[in-house]
Design a protein around this motif. Structure first.
Motif, PDB file in Angstrom:
ATOM      1  N   MET A   1       5.593  29.816 -19.783  1.00  0.00           N
ATOM      2  CA  MET A   1       4.299  29.151 -19.820  1.00  0.00           C
ATOM      3  C   MET A   1       3.211  30.109 -20.311  1.00  0.00           C
ATOM      4  SD  MET A   1       2.818  26.256 -17.280  1.00  0.00           S
ATOM      5  CE  MET A   1       3.348  26.958 -15.787  1.00  0.00           C
ATOM      6  N   LYS A   2       3.513  31.396 -20.304  1.00  0.00           N
ATOM      7  CA  LYS A   2       2.546  32.371 -20.784  1.00  0.00           C
ATOM      8  C   LYS A   2       2.199  32.124 -22.251  1.00  0.00           C
ATOM      9  CE  LYS A   2       1.562  37.270 -20.804  1.00  0.00           C
ATOM     10  NZ  LYS A   2       1.968  38.587 -20.394  1.00  0.00           N
ATOM     11  N   ASP A   3       3.205  31.809 -23.071  1.00  0.00           N
ATOM     12  CA  ASP A   3       2.954  31.507 -24.477  1.00  0.00           C
ATOM     13  C   ASP A   3       2.059  30.288 -24.623  1.00  0.00           C
ATOM     14  OD1 ASP A   3       4.445  33.635 -25.372  1.00  0.00           O
ATOM     15  OD2 ASP A   3       6.214  32.446 -25.860  1.00  0.00           O
ATOM     16  N   THR A   4       2.285  29.276 -23.796  1.00  0.00           N
ATOM     17  CA  THR A   4       1.483  28.053 -23.871  1.00  0.00           C
ATOM     18  C   THR A   4       0.023  28.362 -23.584  1.00  0.00           C
ATOM     19  OG1 THR A   4       3.360  26.668 -23.273  1.00  0.00           O
ATOM     20  CG2 THR A   4       1.173  25.738 -22.929  1.00  0.00           C
ATOM     21  N   LYS A   5      -0.247  29.123 -22.553  1.00  0.00           N
ATOM     22  CA  LYS A   5      -1.632  29.480 -22.217  1.00  0.00           C
ATOM     23  C   LYS A   5      -2.264  30.249 -23.376  1.00  0.00           C
ATOM     24  CE  LYS A   5      -4.421  31.721 -18.605  1.00  0.00           C
ATOM     25  NZ  LYS A   5      -5.218  32.690 -19.336  1.00  0.00           N
ATOM     26  N   GLN A   6      -1.557  31.219 -23.902  1.00  0.00           N
ATOM     27  CA  GLN A   6      -2.078  32.023 -25.014  1.00  0.00           C
ATOM     28  C   GLN A   6      -2.306  31.153 -26.259  1.00  0.00           C
ATOM     29  OE1 GLN A   6       0.648  35.011 -26.485  1.00  0.00           O
ATOM     30  NE2 GLN A   6      -1.010  36.232 -27.349  1.00  0.00           N
ATOM     31  N   GLN A   7      -1.354  30.287 -26.557  1.00  0.00           N
ATOM     32  CA  GLN A   7      -1.498  29.411 -27.724  1.00  0.00           C
ATOM     33  C   GLN A   7      -2.649  28.432 -27.526  1.00  0.00           C
ATOM     34  OE1 GLN A   7       2.526  27.906 -27.890  1.00  0.00           O
ATOM     35  NE2 GLN A   7       3.139  29.442 -29.401  1.00  0.00           N
ATOM     36  N   PHE A   8      -2.790  27.901 -26.317  1.00  0.00           N
ATOM     37  CA  PHE A   8      -3.904  27.008 -26.001  1.00  0.00           C
ATOM     38  C   PHE A   8      -5.222  27.728 -26.250  1.00  0.00           C
ATOM     39  CE2 PHE A   8      -5.434  23.251 -23.591  1.00  0.00           C
ATOM     40  CZ  PHE A   8      -6.733  23.644 -23.318  1.00  0.00           C
ATOM     41  N   GLU A   9      -5.330  28.946 -25.737  1.00  0.00           N
ATOM     42  CA  GLU A   9      -6.569  29.714 -25.898  1.00  0.00           C
ATOM     43  C   GLU A   9      -6.863  30.004 -27.368  1.00  0.00           C
ATOM     44  OE1 GLU A   9      -5.652  32.876 -23.165  1.00  0.00           O
ATOM     45  OE2 GLU A   9      -6.672  31.859 -21.500  1.00  0.00           O
ATOM     46  N   GLN A  10      -5.837  30.286 -28.165  1.00  0.00           N
ATOM     47  CA  GLN A  10      -6.038  30.544 -29.593  1.00  0.00           C
ATOM     48  C   GLN A  10      -6.531  29.290 -30.306  1.00  0.00           C
ATOM     49  OE1 GLN A  10      -2.026  32.807 -29.926  1.00  0.00           O
ATOM     50  NE2 GLN A  10      -3.150  33.291 -31.788  1.00  0.00           N
ATOM     51  N   VAL A  11      -5.940  28.161 -29.982  1.00  0.00           N
ATOM     52  CA  VAL A  11      -6.348  26.904 -30.611  1.00  0.00           C
ATOM     53  C   VAL A  11      -7.774  26.547 -30.191  1.00  0.00           C
ATOM     54  CG1 VAL A  11      -5.907  24.413 -30.583  1.00  0.00           C
ATOM     55  CG2 VAL A  11      -4.034  26.004 -31.032  1.00  0.00           C
ATOM     56  N   ILE A  12      -8.087  26.695 -28.919  1.00  0.00           N
ATOM     57  CA  ILE A  12      -9.443  26.400 -28.451  1.00  0.00           C
ATOM     58  C   ILE A  12     -10.445  27.334 -29.121  1.00  0.00           C
ATOM     59  CG2 ILE A  12     -10.988  26.613 -26.443  1.00  0.00           C
ATOM     60  CD1 ILE A  12      -9.597  23.935 -26.468  1.00  0.00           C
ATOM     61  N   ALA A  13     -10.087  28.593 -29.318  1.00  0.00           N
ATOM     62  CA  ALA A  13     -10.982  29.535 -30.000  1.00  0.00           C
ATOM     63  C   ALA A  13     -11.261  29.064 -31.433  1.00  0.00           C
ATOM     64  CB  ALA A  13     -10.389  30.936 -30.000  1.00  0.00           C
ATOM     65  N   MET A  14     -10.258  28.544 -32.094  1.00  0.00           N
ATOM     66  CA  MET A  14     -10.411  28.008 -33.445  1.00  0.00           C
ATOM     67  C   MET A  14     -11.364  26.796 -33.432  1.00  0.00           C
ATOM     68  SD  MET A  14      -7.081  27.069 -35.768  1.00  0.00           S
ATOM     69  CE  MET A  14      -6.638  25.642 -34.784  1.00  0.00           C
ATOM     70  N   CYS A  15     -11.187  25.909 -32.460  1.00  0.00           N
ATOM     71  CA  CYS A  15     -12.053  24.731 -32.332  1.00  0.00           C
ATOM     72  C   CYS A  15     -13.482  25.143 -31.965  1.00  0.00           C
ATOM     73  CB  CYS A  15     -11.494  23.783 -31.271  1.00  0.00           C
ATOM     74  SG  CYS A  15      -9.902  23.052 -31.695  1.00  0.00           S
ATOM     75  N   ARG A  16     -13.600  26.108 -31.069  1.00  0.00           N
ATOM     76  CA  ARG A  16     -14.920  26.593 -30.655  1.00  0.00           C
ATOM     77  C   ARG A  16     -15.662  27.216 -31.835  1.00  0.00           C
ATOM     78  NH1 ARG A  16     -18.001  30.875 -28.760  1.00  0.00           N
ATOM     79  NH2 ARG A  16     -19.077  30.571 -26.765  1.00  0.00           N
ATOM     80  N   ASP A  17     -14.947  27.950 -32.668  1.00  0.00           N
ATOM     81  CA  ASP A  17     -15.559  28.554 -33.844  1.00  0.00           C
ATOM     82  C   ASP A  17     -16.146  27.472 -34.756  1.00  0.00           C
ATOM     83  OD1 ASP A  17     -16.091  30.881 -35.639  1.00  0.00           O
ATOM     84  OD2 ASP A  17     -14.659  29.819 -36.934  1.00  0.00           O
TER      85      ASP A  17
END
Length: 180
Positions: A1-17
């Motif tokens: 699940m660690k990958d999922t959290k990290q991937q979620f955060e990366q995608v959200i960072a892209m959306c936030r940008d």
């Protein structure tokens, strides 16, 4: 699940940008949107994804990835609007809008992690087109809750549906970004 959290955060960072850049260009003009209008924006985006998936081609430059990003951002806008109510003008500074964005992105992440624990990452075995259909279903549920003025008998509210739409969109983006 660690990958999922990290991937979620990366995608959200892209959306936030993207959200931040649009804040620069347009300010918080979205503050005038009433809840039903936010839901309709979400419908337009999800319906376009389904149309592209069905037809196999897009005639306008933005593709499925951009539309999922828009659903994440409009979902967060919807959560902000539920908290603050709609305004008569663009009344939020960029800093305040981003602070609220981060608050609801975090809540969506926390919800996803809890559900992901219980469902054991079942979303990874799903097709992107299923996320689209689930988002559209959540939109129709939200429209019904809005017609009922939020007076449901056993169902979660609009906010829960917005967070689910955000999370399904993030799953779609993770599949597009990391599994293509």
């Amino acid at each position: 699940m660690k990958d999922t959290k990290q991937q979620f955060e990366q995608v959200i960072a892209m959306c936030r940008d993207l959200f931040s850049k649009k804040l620069h260009d347009y300010g918080s003009a979205w503050r005038i949107l009433r809840p039903a209008s936010v839901t309709d924006q979400l419908f337009i985006k999800a319906n376009r994804i389904r149309s592209i998936e069905t037809k196999g081609v897009a005639l306008v430059d933005d593709g499925i990835k951009q539309e999922f990003m828009a659903i994440v951002n409009y979902g967060i806008i919807g959560l902000i609007q539920l908290e603050l109510g709609y305004a008569e003008s663009a009344d939020l500074t960029a800093d305040k809008a981003l602070e609220l964005y981060d608050k609801y992105a975090k809540r969506s992440l926390d919800l996803m992690l809890a559900k992901n624990h219980d469902y054991d990452e079942a979303w990874r075995g799903m097709r992107v087109s299923s996320y689209t259909d689930l988002i559209l279903m959540k939109i129709y549920r939200t429209k019904q809750i809005e017609r009922l003025s939020g007076e449901t008998l056993v169902s979660e509210g609009v906010d829960a549906n917005y967070m689910d739409m955000i999370n399904y969109s993030v799953f779609g983006l993770i599949k597009i970004e990391f599994e293509s």
